[in-house]
Motif scaffolding. Structure first.
Motif, PDB file in Angstrom:
ATOM      1  N   ARG A  54     -22.625  -7.577  12.139  1.00 54.66           N
ATOM      2  CA  ARG A  54     -21.645  -7.961  13.170  1.00 54.66           C
ATOM      3  C   ARG A  54     -20.937  -6.761  13.768  1.00 54.66           C
ATOM      4  O   ARG A  54     -20.458  -6.827  14.895  1.00 54.66           O
ATOM      5  CB  ARG A  54     -20.650  -8.950  12.587  1.00 54.66           C
ATOM      6  CG  ARG A  54     -21.301 -10.275  12.287  1.00 54.66           C
ATOM      7  CD  ARG A  54     -20.340 -11.291  11.772  1.00 54.66           C
ATOM      8  NE  ARG A  54     -21.040 -12.544  11.491  1.00 54.66           N
ATOM      9  CZ  ARG A  54     -20.525 -13.524  10.783  1.00 54.66           C
ATOM     10  NH1 ARG A  54     -19.296 -13.428  10.308  1.00 54.66           N
ATOM     11  NH2 ARG A  54     -21.232 -14.606  10.562  1.00 54.66           N
ATOM     12  N   GLY A  55     -20.865  -5.678  13.006  1.00 50.39           N
ATOM     13  CA  GLY A  55     -20.254  -4.457  13.511  1.00 50.39           C
ATOM     14  C   GLY A  55     -21.246  -3.508  14.155  1.00 50.39           C
ATOM     15  O   GLY A  55     -20.921  -2.360  14.427  1.00 50.39           O
ATOM     16  N   SER A  56     -22.463  -3.981  14.390  1.00 51.43           N
ATOM     17  CA  SER A  56     -23.527  -3.204  15.039  1.00 51.43           C
ATOM     18  C   SER A  56     -23.858  -1.912  14.295  1.00 51.43           C
ATOM     19  O   SER A  56     -24.139  -0.888  14.904  1.00 51.43           O
ATOM     20  CB  SER A  56     -23.154  -2.895  16.490  1.00 51.43           C
ATOM     21  OG  SER A  56     -22.985  -4.084  17.217  1.00 51.43           O
ATOM     22  N   SER A  57     -23.839  -1.976  12.985  1.00 48.55           N
ATOM     23  CA  SER A  57     -24.206  -0.818  12.176  1.00 48.55           C
ATOM     24  C   SER A  57     -25.480  -1.143  11.398  1.00 48.55           C
ATOM     25  O   SER A  57     -25.466  -1.320  10.188  1.00 48.55           O
ATOM     26  CB  SER A  57     -23.060  -0.457  11.222  1.00 48.55           C
ATOM     27  OG  SER A  57     -23.418   0.659  10.453  1.00 48.55           O
ATOM     28  N   TRP A  58     -26.593  -1.224  12.119  1.00 44.71           N
ATOM     29  CA  TRP A  58     -27.828  -1.656  11.483  1.00 44.71           C
ATOM     30  C   TRP A  58     -28.321  -0.657  10.441  1.00 44.71           C
ATOM     31  O   TRP A  58     -28.905  -1.045   9.444  1.00 44.71           O
ATOM     32  CB  TRP A  58     -28.904  -1.960  12.528  1.00 44.71           C
ATOM     33  CG  TRP A  58     -29.388  -0.798  13.328  1.00 44.71           C
ATOM     34  CD1 TRP A  58     -28.887  -0.354  14.504  1.00 44.71           C
ATOM     35  CD2 TRP A  58     -30.477   0.063  12.995  1.00 44.71           C
ATOM     36  NE1 TRP A  58     -29.604   0.737  14.931  1.00 44.71           N
ATOM     37  CE2 TRP A  58     -30.583   1.012  14.028  1.00 44.71           C
ATOM     38  CE3 TRP A  58     -31.378   0.116  11.926  1.00 44.71           C
ATOM     39  CZ2 TRP A  58     -31.539   2.019  14.023  1.00 44.71           C
ATOM     40  CZ3 TRP A  58     -32.340   1.117  11.919  1.00 44.71           C
ATOM     41  CH2 TRP A  58     -32.412   2.046  12.971  1.00 44.71           C
ATOM     42  N   GLN A  59     -28.054   0.641  10.660  1.00 45.56           N
ATOM     43  CA  GLN A  59     -28.487   1.627   9.679  1.00 45.56           C
ATOM     44  C   GLN A  59     -27.804   1.385   8.329  1.00 45.56           C
ATOM     45  O   GLN A  59     -28.447   1.447   7.277  1.00 45.56           O
ATOM     46  CB  GLN A  59     -28.194   3.061  10.152  1.00 45.56           C
ATOM     47  CG  GLN A  59     -28.936   3.464  11.396  1.00 45.56           C
ATOM     48  CD  GLN A  59     -28.117   3.240  12.667  1.00 45.56           C
ATOM     49  OE1 GLN A  59     -27.175   2.465  12.704  1.00 45.56           O
ATOM     50  NE2 GLN A  59     -28.508   3.931  13.724  1.00 45.56           N
ATOM     51  N   GLN A  60     -26.508   1.086   8.373  1.00 44.86           N
ATOM     52  CA  GLN A  60     -25.773   0.832   7.135  1.00 44.86           C
ATOM     53  C   GLN A  60     -26.261  -0.449   6.477  1.00 44.86           C
ATOM     54  O   GLN A  60     -26.349  -0.530   5.259  1.00 44.86           O
ATOM     55  CB  GLN A  60     -24.269   0.765   7.409  1.00 44.86           C
ATOM     56  CG  GLN A  60     -23.430   0.622   6.164  1.00 44.86           C
ATOM     57  CD  GLN A  60     -23.550   1.815   5.224  1.00 44.86           C
ATOM     58  OE1 GLN A  60     -23.659   2.953   5.660  1.00 44.86           O
ATOM     59  NE2 GLN A  60     -23.531   1.553   3.933  1.00 44.86           N
TER      60      GLN A  60
END
Length: 102
Positions: A54-60
């Motif tokens: 949801r926070g657009s941090s796909w790498q994390q």
């Protein structure tokens, strides 16, 4: 007598972070839980991945998925949703290899 947070409290907090798109806070909570109890439960890990999605941090979200000892379908689905299309296809293939239903 003092009250101590348990894994349910941590899961609820990471879920609240996911709803607010606060992925950094969710991953910090997850890290704190690892220090206290070593292994967070599946719910806490999955809600942290959802917070990253949801926070657009796909790498994390992918890092968290890899760190899980046995990711479940919810964790994979959250990571698939968070990822770019190429990575989503790779995760779907991985799911198929592990015989989990997408």
């Amino acid at each position: 007598r003092s009250l101590q947070p348990d894994v349910i409290a941590y899961s609820a907090t990471t879920s609240a972070c996911a709803r607010a798109c606060r992925w950094a806070q969710a991953t910090n909570i997850l890290a704190s839980l690892r220090v206290i109890w070593c292994l967070p439960d599946m719910i806490t890990c999955s809600t942290s991945i959802t917070a990253c999605e949801r926070g657009s941090s796909w790498q994390q979200s992918l890092c968290l998925l890899v760190e899980m000892s046995e990711p479940d379908l919810i964790a994979y689905n959250a990571a698939i949703t968070a990822s770019a299309w190429e990575q989503s296809l790779a995760l779907l293939s991985e799911l198929e290899r592990h015989s989990l239903r997408a």
